[in-house]
Design a protein around this motif. Structure first.
Motif, PDB file in Angstrom:
ATOM      1  N   ALA A 198       0.814  -1.215   0.000  1.00  0.00           N
ATOM      2  CA  ALA A 198       0.000   0.000   0.000  1.00  0.00           C
ATOM      3  C   ALA A 198       0.847   1.263   0.000  1.00  0.00           C
ATOM      4  O   ALA A 198       0.640   2.160  -0.812  1.00  0.00           O
ATOM      5  CB  ALA A 198      -0.942   0.005   1.203  1.00  0.00           C
ATOM      6  N   ASN A 199       1.833   1.350   0.901  1.00  0.00           N
ATOM      7  CA  ASN A 199       2.582   2.606   0.993  1.00  0.00           C
ATOM      8  C   ASN A 199       4.078   2.400   1.191  1.00  0.00           C
ATOM      9  O   ASN A 199       4.765   3.298   1.625  1.00  0.00           O
ATOM     10  CB  ASN A 199       2.019   3.489   2.105  1.00  0.00           C
ATOM     11  N   LYS A 200       4.580   1.195   0.907  1.00  0.00           N
ATOM     12  CA  LYS A 200       6.019   0.891   0.927  1.00  0.00           C
ATOM     13  C   LYS A 200       6.667   1.148   2.284  1.00  0.00           C
ATOM     14  O   LYS A 200       7.807   1.580   2.370  1.00  0.00           O
ATOM     15  CB  LYS A 200       6.763   1.686  -0.145  1.00  0.00           C
ATOM     16  N   VAL A 201       5.951   0.867   3.360  1.00  0.00           N
ATOM     17  CA  VAL A 201       6.452   1.026   4.716  1.00  0.00           C
ATOM     18  C   VAL A 201       6.935  -0.333   5.220  1.00  0.00           C
ATOM     19  O   VAL A 201       6.275  -1.344   5.001  1.00  0.00           O
ATOM     20  CB  VAL A 201       5.331   1.565   5.642  1.00  0.00           C
ATOM     21  N   PRO A 202       8.094  -0.395   5.903  1.00  0.00           N
ATOM     22  CA  PRO A 202       8.539  -1.686   6.409  1.00  0.00           C
ATOM     23  C   PRO A 202       7.659  -2.168   7.563  1.00  0.00           C
ATOM     24  O   PRO A 202       7.244  -1.379   8.414  1.00  0.00           O
ATOM     25  CB  PRO A 202       9.962  -1.429   6.903  1.00  0.00           C
ATOM     26  N   ILE A 203       7.377  -3.472   7.580  1.00  0.00           N
ATOM     27  CA  ILE A 203       6.598  -4.089   8.641  1.00  0.00           C
ATOM     28  C   ILE A 203       7.288  -5.400   9.001  1.00  0.00           C
ATOM     29  O   ILE A 203       7.773  -6.116   8.139  1.00  0.00           O
ATOM     30  CB  ILE A 203       5.133  -4.328   8.226  1.00  0.00           C
TER      31      ILE A 203
END
Length: 116
Positions: free
Chosen positions: A30-35
């Motif tokens: 969705a927003n290229k954020v690391p998880i």
């Protein structure tokens, strides 16, 4: 003057910076954020994770429109759910917020009349 480049987000097997447990770092679609997700597959998980052709780990949240894993995706649990340090921090934050809202006075303040 050029701006300094940002380091690449973590991707692949690694450790949690809070509790030092093993995790898999993924990038969200969705927003290229690391998880961080737990390394073991779990059918109760809500993150569909797969590796793309370049070896990057990609995660997407299950939604009503796409409620099941597709293709090579497998279900994983986000590490924030099982991290003992994150849970303790969230409990302390909730307790502090509860203390702040209960001690706040809700009476005795008169609104100032609007002055033209």
């Amino acid at each position: 003057m050029p701006y300094p480049t940002r380091p690449a987000p973590p991707n692949g097997p690694g450790t949690c910076p809070r509790c030092d447990e093993a995790v898999i770092w993924c990038i969200t679609t969705a927003n290229k954020v690391p998880i961080a997700v737990d390394p073991d597959r779990d059918p109760r998980g809500n993150q569909a994770v797969h590796q793309d052709r370049t070896g990057r780990w990609i995660a997407r949240q299950l939604t009503k429109d796409r409620a099941t894993p597709e293709g090579a995706e497998a279900l994983y649990v986000p590490h924030v759910v099982t991290c003992p340090v994150a849970r303790a921090t969230a409990d302390r934050t909730r307790a502090a917020a509860r203390r702040r809202t209960t001690s706040r006075a809700t009476t005795g303040v008169r609104p100032v009349r609007w002055q033209w």
